[in-house]
Design an enzyme around this catalytic site. Structure first.
Site, mmCIF file in Angstrom:
data_model
loop_
_atom_site.group_PDB
_atom_site.id
_atom_site.type_symbol
_atom_site.label_atom_id
_atom_site.label_comp_id
_atom_site.label_asym_id
_atom_site.label_seq_id
_atom_site.Cartn_x
_atom_site.Cartn_y
_atom_site.Cartn_z
ATOM 1 C CB SER A 51 -0.959 0.013 1.190
ATOM 2 O OG SER A 51 -0.249 -0.089 2.415
ATOM 3 C CD GLU A 52 0.245 3.919 2.351
ATOM 4 O OE1 GLU A 52 -0.778 4.581 2.173
ATOM 5 O OE2 GLU A 52 0.303 2.938 3.118
ATOM 6 C CB THR A 53 7.311 2.035 -0.982
ATOM 7 O OG1 THR A 53 6.757 0.747 -1.291
ATOM 8 C CG2 THR A 53 8.817 1.931 -0.889
ATOM 9 C CG PHE A 71 6.297 7.558 -3.805
ATOM 10 C CD1 PHE A 71 5.949 8.190 -4.989
ATOM 11 C CD2 PHE A 71 7.361 8.053 -3.071
ATOM 12 C CE1 PHE A 71 6.651 9.301 -5.435
ATOM 13 C CE2 PHE A 71 8.078 9.163 -3.514
ATOM 14 C CZ PHE A 71 7.722 9.793 -4.690
ATOM 15 C CG HIS A 82 1.065 1.836 7.487
ATOM 16 N ND1 HIS A 82 0.482 2.182 6.291
ATOM 17 C CD2 HIS A 82 1.951 0.845 7.212
ATOM 18 C CE1 HIS A 82 0.987 1.433 5.327
ATOM 19 N NE2 HIS A 82 1.882 0.604 5.847
#
Length: 283
Positions: A51-53, A71, A82
Protein backbone atom coordinates in the site's frame (compact mmCIF):
# COMPACT_ATOMS: atom_id res chain seq x y z
CA UNK A 1 18.34 -5.66 -14.79
CA UNK A 2 19.20 -2.78 -12.45
CA UNK A 3 20.30 0.63 -13.74
CA UNK A 4 24.07 0.99 -14.34
CA UNK A 5 24.05 3.78 -11.75
CA UNK A 6 22.20 1.70 -9.15
CA UNK A 7 23.83 1.11 -5.78
CA UNK A 8 23.04 -0.99 -2.74
CA UNK A 9 20.77 0.76 -0.26
CA UNK A 10 19.58 -0.51 3.15
CA UNK A 11 16.00 -1.77 2.99
CA UNK A 12 13.53 -2.80 5.69
CA UNK A 13 10.01 -4.19 5.55
CA UNK A 14 8.10 -3.33 8.70
CA UNK A 15 4.79 -4.52 10.11
CA UNK A 16 2.91 -1.60 11.67
CA UNK A 17 -0.03 -1.34 14.08
CA UNK A 18 0.07 -4.87 15.48
CA UNK A 19 1.83 -6.47 18.41
CA UNK A 20 1.79 -9.74 16.45
CA UNK A 21 4.23 -9.79 13.49
CA UNK A 22 2.56 -10.24 10.10
CA UNK A 23 -0.88 -9.25 11.47
CA UNK A 24 -0.69 -5.47 10.87
CA UNK A 25 0.01 -3.35 7.78
CA UNK A 26 3.33 -3.87 5.96
CA UNK A 27 5.54 -0.99 4.87
CA UNK A 28 8.64 -0.99 2.65
CA UNK A 29 11.35 1.49 3.71
CA UNK A 30 14.41 2.50 1.68
CA UNK A 31 16.69 3.82 4.40
CA UNK A 32 19.07 5.88 2.22
CA UNK A 33 17.24 7.40 -0.74
CA UNK A 34 19.66 10.20 -1.62
CA UNK A 35 20.03 10.66 -5.38
CA UNK A 36 16.80 8.93 -6.36
CA UNK A 37 14.35 10.82 -8.55
CA UNK A 38 10.63 10.93 -7.85
CA UNK A 39 10.14 8.74 -10.92
CA UNK A 40 12.51 6.10 -9.55
CA UNK A 41 10.78 6.18 -6.17
CA UNK A 42 7.37 5.82 -7.79
CA UNK A 43 8.53 2.92 -9.96
CA UNK A 44 9.99 1.07 -6.98
CA UNK A 45 6.86 1.71 -4.88
CA UNK A 46 4.75 0.27 -7.68
CA UNK A 47 7.03 -2.77 -7.84
CA UNK A 48 6.86 -3.54 -4.10
CA UNK A 49 3.09 -3.95 -4.53
CA UNK A 50 2.45 -2.72 -0.97
CA UNK A 51 0.00 0.00 0.00
CA UNK A 52 2.93 2.37 0.71
CA UNK A 53 6.69 2.53 0.34
CA UNK A 54 8.78 5.25 2.01
CA UNK A 55 12.15 6.78 1.23
CA UNK A 56 14.28 8.34 3.97
CA UNK A 57 16.30 11.44 3.16
CA UNK A 58 18.26 14.14 5.01
CA UNK A 59 15.94 16.89 6.27
CA UNK A 60 15.70 20.30 4.62
CA UNK A 61 14.18 21.84 7.76
CA UNK A 62 16.78 22.20 10.55
CA UNK A 63 14.15 21.26 13.14
CA UNK A 64 13.59 17.83 11.57
CA UNK A 65 15.52 14.62 12.19
CA UNK A 66 14.86 13.15 8.75
CA UNK A 67 12.69 13.71 5.69
CA UNK A 68 10.39 11.08 4.23
CA UNK A 69 8.67 10.74 0.88
CA UNK A 70 5.64 8.45 0.87
CA UNK A 71 4.46 6.66 -2.27
CA UNK A 72 1.59 4.34 -3.02
CA UNK A 73 1.73 2.22 -6.16
CA UNK A 74 0.44 5.15 -8.20
CA UNK A 75 0.92 8.47 -6.34
CA UNK A 76 2.85 10.36 -3.69
CA UNK A 77 1.14 11.27 -0.39
CA UNK A 78 2.06 14.34 1.68
CA UNK A 79 1.28 12.37 4.85
CA UNK A 80 0.15 8.90 5.88
CA UNK A 81 -0.02 7.30 9.30
CA UNK A 82 1.41 3.80 9.15
CA UNK A 83 4.28 5.03 6.92
CA UNK A 84 5.06 7.66 9.57
CA UNK A 85 5.32 5.11 12.39
CA UNK A 86 7.15 2.53 10.27
CA UNK A 87 9.61 5.14 8.95
CA UNK A 88 10.34 6.48 12.43
CA UNK A 89 10.81 2.93 13.72
CA UNK A 90 13.24 2.15 10.89
CA UNK A 91 15.14 5.44 11.27
CA UNK A 92 15.66 4.77 14.97
CA UNK A 93 16.56 1.12 14.39
CA UNK A 94 19.12 2.24 11.78
CA UNK A 95 20.94 4.36 14.36
CA UNK A 96 19.05 7.64 14.15
CA UNK A 97 19.37 9.86 17.23
CA UNK A 98 16.71 12.57 17.68
CA UNK A 99 17.89 16.16 18.01
CA UNK A 100 15.29 16.59 20.73
CA UNK A 101 15.41 13.99 23.47
CA UNK A 102 11.63 13.79 23.74
CA UNK A 103 10.51 13.43 20.12
CA UNK A 104 11.52 12.28 16.67
CA UNK A 105 10.61 15.04 14.21
CA UNK A 106 9.68 13.85 10.73
CA UNK A 107 9.61 16.18 7.75
CA UNK A 108 7.08 15.23 5.06
CA UNK A 109 4.92 16.90 2.44
CA UNK A 110 2.39 17.92 5.10
CA UNK A 111 5.07 19.61 7.24
CA UNK A 112 6.68 18.52 10.49
CA UNK A 113 5.20 15.59 12.43
CA UNK A 114 6.29 14.70 15.97
CA UNK A 115 6.68 11.05 16.95
CA UNK A 116 7.16 9.88 20.53
CA UNK A 117 7.64 6.67 22.50
CA UNK A 118 4.46 5.68 24.32
CA UNK A 119 4.23 2.53 26.47
CA UNK A 120 6.58 0.55 24.23
CA UNK A 121 4.94 1.85 21.06
CA UNK A 122 5.57 4.83 18.78
CA UNK A 123 2.82 7.44 18.39
CA UNK A 124 2.54 10.44 16.08
CA UNK A 125 0.80 13.73 16.76
CA UNK A 126 -2.17 13.91 14.39
CA UNK A 127 -1.64 16.71 11.84
CA UNK A 128 -4.36 19.33 11.46
CA UNK A 129 -7.25 18.52 9.18
CA UNK A 130 -7.07 20.61 6.03
CA UNK A 131 -10.72 19.92 5.23
CA UNK A 132 -13.29 19.13 7.87
CA UNK A 133 -17.05 19.41 7.70
CA UNK A 134 -20.30 17.49 7.43
CA UNK A 135 -21.24 15.42 4.40
CA UNK A 136 -24.87 15.53 3.39
CA UNK A 137 -27.29 15.42 0.48
CA UNK A 138 -26.48 13.34 -2.57
CA UNK A 139 -22.98 12.49 -1.35
CA UNK A 140 -24.33 11.05 1.88
CA UNK A 141 -26.76 8.94 -0.14
CA UNK A 142 -23.90 7.77 -2.35
CA UNK A 143 -21.90 6.76 0.71
CA UNK A 144 -24.81 4.69 2.04
CA UNK A 145 -25.25 3.03 -1.35
CA UNK A 146 -21.52 2.30 -1.61
CA UNK A 147 -21.48 0.74 1.85
CA UNK A 148 -24.78 -1.08 1.19
CA UNK A 149 -26.34 0.24 4.41
CA UNK A 150 -29.64 2.09 4.88
CA UNK A 151 -29.02 5.84 4.92
CA UNK A 152 -30.79 5.94 8.30
CA UNK A 153 -27.93 3.79 9.72
CA UNK A 154 -25.41 6.56 8.97
CA UNK A 155 -25.29 8.44 12.27
CA UNK A 156 -22.85 11.04 10.93
CA UNK A 157 -20.48 11.63 8.03
CA UNK A 158 -17.64 14.13 7.69
CA UNK A 159 -14.70 15.12 5.52
CA UNK A 160 -11.46 14.21 7.34
CA UNK A 161 -8.70 15.37 5.00
CA UNK A 162 -5.12 15.35 6.32
CA UNK A 163 -3.32 14.37 3.12
CA UNK A 164 -5.56 11.56 1.83
CA UNK A 165 -9.07 12.89 1.18
CA UNK A 166 -10.92 10.71 3.67
CA UNK A 167 -14.63 10.77 4.36
CA UNK A 168 -15.53 9.33 7.75
CA UNK A 169 -18.81 7.47 8.29
CA UNK A 170 -20.09 6.71 11.80
CA UNK A 171 -22.35 3.68 12.21
CA UNK A 172 -24.16 2.55 15.33
CA UNK A 173 -22.07 -0.51 16.17
CA UNK A 174 -18.93 -2.47 15.41
CA UNK A 175 -21.14 -5.33 14.20
CA UNK A 176 -22.55 -3.09 11.48
CA UNK A 177 -19.02 -2.10 10.44
CA UNK A 178 -17.88 -5.74 10.24
CA UNK A 179 -20.95 -6.70 8.20
CA UNK A 180 -20.26 -4.20 5.39
CA UNK A 181 -19.84 -5.68 1.92
CA UNK A 182 -19.11 -2.60 -0.21
CA UNK A 183 -20.45 -1.80 -3.66
CA UNK A 184 -17.22 -0.36 -5.05
CA UNK A 185 -18.85 0.75 -8.28
CA UNK A 186 -21.25 2.96 -6.31
CA UNK A 187 -18.38 4.25 -4.15
CA UNK A 188 -16.39 5.29 -7.20
CA UNK A 189 -13.29 7.34 -6.42
CA UNK A 190 -14.19 8.11 -2.80
CA UNK A 191 -11.79 7.26 0.04
CA UNK A 192 -14.16 6.09 2.78
CA UNK A 193 -13.50 5.07 6.36
CA UNK A 194 -16.17 3.58 8.62
CA UNK A 195 -16.21 3.40 12.42
CA UNK A 196 -18.58 1.87 14.98
CA UNK A 197 -18.37 1.26 18.73
CA UNK A 198 -17.75 -2.16 20.24
CA UNK A 199 -19.66 -3.39 23.27
CA UNK A 200 -17.86 -3.19 26.59
CA UNK A 201 -15.33 -5.96 27.14
CA UNK A 202 -14.67 -6.58 23.45
CA UNK A 203 -10.95 -5.82 23.74
CA UNK A 204 -11.23 -2.70 21.58
CA UNK A 205 -13.46 0.34 21.84
CA UNK A 206 -14.12 0.84 18.12
CA UNK A 207 -13.96 -1.15 14.89
CA UNK A 208 -12.59 0.65 11.82
CA UNK A 209 -12.55 -0.25 8.13
CA UNK A 210 -11.22 1.82 5.23
CA UNK A 211 -11.84 1.49 1.50
CA UNK A 212 -9.64 3.05 -1.17
CA UNK A 213 -10.04 3.46 -4.92
CA UNK A 214 -7.10 3.01 -7.23
CA UNK A 215 -5.62 0.67 -9.78
CA UNK A 216 -7.15 -2.12 -7.71
CA UNK A 217 -9.89 -1.00 -5.32
CA UNK A 218 -9.06 -2.40 -1.94
CA UNK A 219 -9.65 -2.46 1.76
CA UNK A 220 -6.66 -1.22 3.73
CA UNK A 221 -5.53 -3.45 6.64
CA UNK A 222 -4.74 -0.63 9.09
CA UNK A 223 -4.84 3.09 8.29
CA UNK A 224 -3.07 5.64 10.46
CA UNK A 225 -4.15 8.75 8.56
CA UNK A 226 -7.85 7.87 8.77
CA UNK A 227 -7.58 6.95 12.43
CA UNK A 228 -5.87 10.30 13.07
CA UNK A 229 -8.73 12.15 11.39
CA UNK A 230 -11.51 10.11 12.95
CA UNK A 231 -9.97 10.56 16.41
CA UNK A 232 -10.07 14.34 16.06
CA UNK A 233 -13.65 14.16 14.78
CA UNK A 234 -15.00 11.84 17.47
CA UNK A 235 -13.08 13.17 20.48
CA UNK A 236 -13.74 16.82 19.69
CA UNK A 237 -17.47 16.06 19.31
CA UNK A 238 -17.67 13.97 22.51
CA UNK A 239 -18.39 10.79 20.54
CA UNK A 240 -15.32 8.98 21.87
CA UNK A 241 -13.36 9.07 25.14
CA UNK A 242 -10.05 10.93 25.30
CA UNK A 243 -8.23 7.61 25.24
CA UNK A 244 -9.31 4.52 23.33
CA UNK A 245 -8.19 1.55 21.23
CA UNK A 246 -9.51 0.87 17.73
CA UNK A 247 -9.34 -2.49 15.94
CA UNK A 248 -8.86 -2.66 12.19
CA UNK A 249 -8.20 -5.39 9.65
CA UNK A 250 -10.40 -7.99 11.34
CA UNK A 251 -12.24 -8.91 8.14
CA UNK A 252 -8.88 -9.35 6.37
CA UNK A 253 -7.50 -11.69 9.02
CA UNK A 254 -5.29 -8.99 10.55
CA UNK A 255 -5.08 -7.88 14.18
CA UNK A 256 -4.49 -4.14 13.86
CA UNK A 257 -4.68 -2.10 17.05
CA UNK A 258 -4.55 1.68 17.02
CA UNK A 259 -3.96 3.40 20.36
CA UNK A 260 -5.41 6.92 20.54
CA UNK A 261 -4.91 9.47 23.31
CA UNK A 262 -5.74 13.18 23.57
CA UNK A 263 -3.18 15.07 25.62
CA UNK A 264 -2.79 18.82 26.11
CA UNK A 265 -4.25 19.80 22.76
CA UNK A 266 -2.63 17.00 20.74
CA UNK A 267 -4.16 13.74 19.62
CA UNK A 268 -1.60 10.95 19.53
CA UNK A 269 -2.06 7.92 17.29
CA UNK A 270 0.17 4.97 18.09
CA UNK A 271 0.87 1.31 17.58
CA UNK A 272 3.55 -1.34 17.58
CA UNK A 273 6.06 -1.68 14.73
CA UNK A 274 8.13 -4.80 14.03
CA UNK A 275 10.89 -5.23 11.44
CA UNK A 276 10.15 -8.41 9.49
CA UNK A 277 12.65 -8.13 6.61
CA UNK A 278 16.06 -6.46 6.68
CA UNK A 279 18.52 -6.33 3.79
CA UNK A 280 19.41 -4.17 0.81
CA UNK A 281 18.05 -3.20 -2.59
CA UNK A 282 19.79 -2.09 -5.76
CA UNK A 283 18.44 1.33 -6.71
Amino acid sequence: MSSPSARSRPFHQVDVFSGEPYRGNPLAVVVDAEGLTAEQMQQFANWTNLSETTFLLPPTDPRADYRVRIFTGSEEFPFAGHPTLGSAHTWLESGGVPKSGGFVVQECGAGLVRVKHDAGRLAFAAPPLTRFGPVGGDLRSRLAAGLRVPESDVLDASWLVNGPEWIGVLLGSAEQVLAIRPDFAAMGDLKVGVVGAHKAGAGADFEVRTFLPGDAIMEDPVTGSFNAGVAQWLINNNKAPHEYVAAQGTVLGRAGRIHVAADDGDIWVGGHSTTCIRGSVLL
